[in-house]
Scaffold this motif. Structure first.
Motif: not given
Ligand SMILES: [Cu+2]
Length: 132
Positions: A48-51, A67-68, A70-73
């Motif tokens: 699962x993508x990181x939230x 700060x995240x 790109x593509x993370x939720x």
């Protein structure tokens, strides 16, 4: 339930004939085995993508700078007692609309950049989302 007697006897007759058909047939239909549906195991095949959660509490975004990658939720979770929004000040990247108290809203940024955002209901609430 009241039925007119003629209808009632017709019903009885119908039930009786149905029973005759059902009961006299030599074929014993095995009762359906009520198997408890085995819950499909959700394997870790797809990670699962990181939230990244930003709490909205006390009329503040916490953390104020997130700060995240790109593509993370990114999830804004409103634990305040009033609705808030998370609305990018560039007017296009994201706008949660009103997030009710106790609700949350998710956004997955695709483009990199630094996005200032505010709560349109309380414009003094300011924070920053950095997508790298
Ligand atoms: Cu607000």
């Amino acid at each position: 339930m009241f039925l007119p007697s003629s209808l009632r006897s017709a019903t009885l007759l119908l039930s009786a004939s149905l029973c005759l058909i059902a009961c006299s047939g030599g074929t014993k239909s095995a009762p359906e085995q009520a198997k408890p549906a085995a819950a499909p195991q959700t394997s870790a095949a797809s990670t699962p993508a990181k939230v990244n959660t930003i709490m909205i509490s006390g009329f503040k975004y916490q953390p104020e700078t997130m700060t995240v990658n790109a593509g993370e939720t990114v999830e804004w979770k409103n634990v305040d007692i009033v609705p808030h929004t998370a609305t990018s000040t560039d007017g296009k990247t994201f706008d949660s609309g009103s997030i009710a108290k106790g609700a949350s809203w998710r956004f997955t940024p695709k483009e990199k950049g630094t996005f200032d955002y505010i709560c349109t209901l309380h414009p003094n609430m300011k924070a920053k989302l950095i997508v790298q």
